[in-house]
Design a protein around this motif. Structure first.
Motif, mmCIF file in Angstrom:
data_model
loop_
_atom_site.group_PDB
_atom_site.id
_atom_site.type_symbol
_atom_site.label_atom_id
_atom_site.label_comp_id
_atom_site.label_asym_id
_atom_site.label_seq_id
_atom_site.Cartn_x
_atom_site.Cartn_y
_atom_site.Cartn_z
ATOM 1 N N PHE A 55 -8.918 5.660 -26.640
ATOM 2 C CA PHE A 55 -9.919 6.789 -26.099
ATOM 3 C C PHE A 55 -9.009 8.083 -26.040
ATOM 4 N N VAL A 56 -9.409 9.123 -26.507
ATOM 5 C CA VAL A 56 -8.809 10.293 -26.329
ATOM 6 C C VAL A 56 -9.880 11.300 -25.543
ATOM 7 N N LEU A 57 -9.465 12.168 -24.543
ATOM 8 C CA LEU A 57 -9.956 12.970 -23.661
ATOM 9 C C LEU A 57 -9.233 14.430 -23.580
ATOM 10 N N TRP A 58 -10.071 15.468 -23.379
ATOM 11 C CA TRP A 58 -9.485 16.650 -23.134
ATOM 12 C C TRP A 58 -10.305 17.203 -22.304
ATOM 13 N N GLU A 59 -9.887 18.449 -21.547
ATOM 14 C CA GLU A 59 -10.742 19.277 -20.647
ATOM 15 C C GLU A 59 -9.812 18.506 -19.196
ATOM 16 N N SER A 60 -9.245 19.171 -18.636
ATOM 17 C CA SER A 60 -8.611 18.756 -17.289
ATOM 18 C C SER A 60 -9.524 17.871 -16.204
ATOM 19 N N ASN A 61 -10.679 18.821 -16.047
ATOM 20 C CA ASN A 61 -11.297 18.208 -14.675
ATOM 21 C C ASN A 61 -11.981 16.983 -15.360
ATOM 22 N N SER A 62 -12.541 17.046 -16.635
ATOM 23 C CA SER A 62 -13.034 15.862 -17.228
ATOM 24 C C SER A 62 -12.008 14.664 -17.231
ATOM 25 N N ILE A 63 -10.766 15.009 -17.441
ATOM 26 C CA ILE A 63 -9.873 13.924 -17.451
ATOM 27 C C ILE A 63 -9.822 13.451 -16.198
ATOM 28 N N ILE A 64 -9.453 14.130 -15.122
ATOM 29 C CA ILE A 64 -9.234 13.514 -13.937
ATOM 30 C C ILE A 64 -10.332 12.626 -13.101
ATOM 31 N N ARG A 65 -11.688 13.022 -13.639
ATOM 32 C CA ARG A 65 -12.766 12.489 -13.425
ATOM 33 C C ARG A 65 -12.975 11.170 -14.063
ATOM 34 N N TYR A 66 -12.491 10.976 -15.154
ATOM 35 C CA TYR A 66 -12.458 9.858 -16.012
ATOM 36 C C TYR A 66 -11.521 8.872 -15.215
ATOM 37 N N LEU A 67 -10.106 9.378 -15.018
ATOM 38 C CA LEU A 67 -9.238 8.581 -14.276
ATOM 39 C C LEU A 67 -9.582 7.975 -13.175
ATOM 40 N N ALA A 68 -10.436 8.577 -12.418
ATOM 41 C CA ALA A 68 -10.854 8.252 -11.146
ATOM 42 C C ALA A 68 -11.952 7.167 -11.390
ATOM 43 N N ASN A 69 -12.829 7.216 -12.328
ATOM 44 C CA ASN A 69 -13.744 6.073 -12.744
ATOM 45 C C ASN A 69 -13.193 5.242 -13.293
ATOM 46 N N ARG A 70 -12.164 5.103 -14.170
ATOM 47 C CA ARG A 70 -11.495 4.080 -14.834
ATOM 48 C C ARG A 70 -10.456 3.151 -14.070
ATOM 49 N N TYR A 71 -9.753 4.125 -13.079
ATOM 50 C CA TYR A 71 -8.827 3.285 -12.361
ATOM 51 C C TYR A 71 -9.049 3.221 -10.682
ATOM 52 N N HIS A 72 -10.026 2.938 -10.618
ATOM 53 C CA HIS A 72 -10.646 2.536 -9.237
ATOM 54 C C HIS A 72 -10.177 3.603 -8.098
ATOM 55 N N GLY A 73 -10.661 4.874 -8.536
ATOM 56 C CA GLY A 73 -10.391 6.003 -7.717
ATOM 57 C C GLY A 73 -11.537 6.459 -6.713
ATOM 58 N N ALA A 74 -12.263 5.259 -6.380
ATOM 59 C CA ALA A 74 -13.537 5.632 -5.372
ATOM 60 C C ALA A 74 -13.068 6.289 -4.048
ATOM 61 N N GLY A 75 -11.757 6.075 -3.631
ATOM 62 C CA GLY A 75 -11.466 6.469 -2.396
ATOM 63 C C GLY A 75 -11.185 8.049 -2.324
ATOM 64 N N ILE A 76 -11.252 8.634 -3.540
ATOM 65 C CA ILE A 76 -11.301 10.090 -3.658
ATOM 66 C C ILE A 76 -12.136 10.670 -4.539
ATOM 67 N N TYR A 77 -12.898 9.840 -5.139
ATOM 68 C CA TYR A 77 -13.988 10.260 -6.108
ATOM 69 C C TYR A 77 -15.348 9.240 -5.573
ATOM 70 N N PRO A 78 -16.086 9.709 -4.501
ATOM 71 C CA PRO A 78 -16.901 8.792 -3.967
ATOM 72 C C PRO A 78 -18.258 8.391 -4.895
ATOM 73 N N PRO A 79 -18.645 7.078 -4.952
ATOM 74 C CA PRO A 79 -19.511 6.856 -5.913
ATOM 75 C C PRO A 79 -21.046 7.200 -5.342
ATOM 76 N N GLU A 80 -21.231 7.349 -3.945
ATOM 77 C CA GLU A 80 -22.516 7.845 -3.751
ATOM 78 C C GLU A 80 -22.727 9.402 -4.026
ATOM 79 N N ALA A 81 -24.128 9.323 -4.693
ATOM 80 C CA ALA A 81 -24.685 10.571 -5.353
ATOM 81 C C ALA A 81 -24.201 12.077 -4.669
ATOM 82 N N GLN A 82 -24.655 12.074 -3.514
ATOM 83 C CA GLN A 82 -24.487 13.378 -2.708
ATOM 84 C C GLN A 82 -23.136 13.678 -2.369
#
Length: 207
Positions: free
Chosen positions: A61-88
């Motif tokens: 998997f290849v990804l560019w754009e820094s904010n997209s990358i860190i969102r992906y990392l939070a989703n991929r590597y259990h970052g719910a503590g800093i990127y909450p799953p609740e919509a609001q």
């Protein structure tokens, strides 16, 4: 292992490195960009047609754009503590990340190129004064937000939004211009500096 392509002095690469530090994600970094391997080679542009860093490779998997990358990392590597799953709550984090990437980034562009990069094309006094004023105006917005939360940009807890915003604060303080008194921003800077990842890739990094 996660592969990060980009030189460590890049503010956008440092977003990725700090995010990895926060989530204990092991990575290997390769120097690409000005002064290192060219991002305009066919091999690099096959990964990112914009010829810009950072780029990550996570397996196939290849990804560019820094904010997209860190969102992906939070989703991929259990970052719910800093990127909450609740919509609001997540929307609030995304709001401040997008504000940093658009409004705040645009506001500092001329002043940074003039005062830090010493670009010959960015030495018009009027344009510089306007740029400094706009940057200060946006930092005042951040100061009011931090004063309201009393801690971090989205509330009392550190979130993914604090990575791009925190690096922007480092750039603000490291750029040689008149800095208005923004006490909440100053307190935020010191608060972030207690975090090992920020000490490695934020406050001690190149603006």
């Amino acid at each position: 292992m996660l592969r990060v392509l980009g030189k460590a002095s890049s503010i956008n690469v440092r977003k990725v490195l700090w995010a990895c530090a926060e989530m204990d994600i092991p990575f290997e970094r390769e120097d690409w960009g000005v002064g290192f391997r060219s991002t305009h080679t066919a091999a690099f542009m096959a990964l990112n047609p914009n010829a810009m860093v950072p780029v990550i490779q996570d397996g196939d998997f290849v990804l560019w754009e820094s904010n997209s990358i860190i969102r992906y990392l939070a989703n991929r590597y259990h970052g719910a503590g800093i990127y909450p799953p609740e919509a609001q709550a997540r929307a609030r984090v995304d709001q401040w990340m997008d504000w940093q990437a658009t409004d705040l980034n645009k506001s500092w562009s001329y002043a940074f190129m003039s005062l830090v990069r010493h670009s010959p094309e960015h030495q018009d006094r009027h344009a510089l004064a306007t740029g400094c004023s706009e940057w200060s105006r946006h930092m005042a917005i951040l100061d009011r937000q931090l004063d309201a939360t009393g801690a971090y940009v989205c509330g009392e807890s550190f979130s993914l939004a604090d990575i791009p915003v925190g690096l922007s604060v480092n750039r603000w303080f490291e750029t040689p211009l008149a800095h208005p008194d923004y006490p909440a921003v100053q307190d935020y800077y010191e608060r972030l500096s207690l975090r090992p990842g920020y000490r490695l890739y934020g406050r001690n990094g190149t603006p």
